[in-house]
Design an enzyme around this catalytic site. Sequence first.
Site, PDB file in Angstrom:
ATOM      1  N   HIS A 197       0.833  -1.203   0.000  1.00 22.99           N
ATOM      2  CA  HIS A 197       0.000   0.000   0.000  1.00 22.99           C
ATOM      3  C   HIS A 197       0.865   1.250   0.000  1.00 22.99           C
ATOM      4  O   HIS A 197       1.768   1.407   0.814  1.00 22.99           O
ATOM      5  CB  HIS A 197      -0.910  -0.021   1.226  1.00 22.99           C
ATOM      6  CG  HIS A 197      -1.870   1.112   1.270  1.00 22.99           C
ATOM      7  ND1 HIS A 197      -2.201   1.732   2.429  1.00 22.99           N
ATOM      8  CD2 HIS A 197      -2.563   1.755   0.292  1.00 22.99           C
ATOM      9  CE1 HIS A 197      -3.064   2.699   2.180  1.00 22.99           C
ATOM     10  NE2 HIS A 197      -3.301   2.729   0.890  1.00 22.99           N
ATOM     11  N   HIS A 219       6.087  17.949 -16.421  1.00 22.03           N
ATOM     12  CA  HIS A 219       6.915  16.776 -16.747  1.00 22.03           C
ATOM     13  C   HIS A 219       8.156  16.724 -15.856  1.00 22.03           C
ATOM     14  O   HIS A 219       8.568  15.650 -15.415  1.00 22.03           O
ATOM     15  CB  HIS A 219       7.303  16.799 -18.222  1.00 22.03           C
ATOM     16  CG  HIS A 219       8.035  15.586 -18.675  1.00 22.03           C
ATOM     17  ND1 HIS A 219       7.504  14.318 -18.618  1.00 22.03           N
ATOM     18  CD2 HIS A 219       9.274  15.449 -19.200  1.00 22.03           C
ATOM     19  CE1 HIS A 219       8.377  13.446 -19.082  1.00 22.03           C
ATOM     20  NE2 HIS A 219       9.458  14.117 -19.445  1.00 22.03           N
ATOM     21  N   TYR A 247       5.402  11.711 -23.628  1.00 19.89           N
ATOM     22  CA  TYR A 247       4.661  11.859 -22.369  1.00 19.89           C
ATOM     23  C   TYR A 247       3.733  10.683 -22.038  1.00 19.89           C
ATOM     24  O   TYR A 247       2.802  10.840 -21.258  1.00 19.89           O
ATOM     25  CB  TYR A 247       3.878  13.181 -22.333  1.00 19.89           C
ATOM     26  CG  TYR A 247       4.758  14.380 -22.552  1.00 19.89           C
ATOM     27  CD1 TYR A 247       5.647  14.800 -21.562  1.00 19.89           C
ATOM     28  CD2 TYR A 247       4.735  15.076 -23.743  1.00 19.89           C
ATOM     29  CE1 TYR A 247       6.474  15.889 -21.756  1.00 19.89           C
ATOM     30  CE2 TYR A 247       5.555  16.166 -23.960  1.00 19.89           C
ATOM     31  CZ  TYR A 247       6.430  16.571 -22.965  1.00 19.89           C
ATOM     32  OH  TYR A 247       7.250  17.647 -23.159  1.00 19.89           O
TER      33      TYR A 247
END
Length: 129
Positions: A20, A96, A118
Amino acid sequence: MKKSGILNRHLAGALAELGHGDGVLVCDAGMPIPDGPRVVDLAFRAGVPSFAEVLDGLLAELVVEAATAAQELRDANPQASSLLEGHFPGLRLVSHERLKELSAGARLIVRTGEARPYANVLLRCGVFF
């Protein structure tokens, strides 16, 4: 030998070790790979396997509670943008450069053969219960 699911032993093992909150970066062939995280490189040639194929395979195996992508994605790669927004209605967008910084904290990086800009997403693992 497994007959279904993810057959790549490196990827199957890495996914089994995730917990998790761990981060998984699914990236195109051009994304800089930071030192530190475990890397499973699936790239065979330009476009193989595609970002969509790898993402779909991973989503069949993982519980994802959040996803982050580059804001430049919307203009530079509308196809990948639609794919991610379809899978993750709450998709978080950052620059980015910020995505590259965040990727250093990922536990696992899965490199695809995608050759469009991307096509990268940072997933945060959830739990199945």
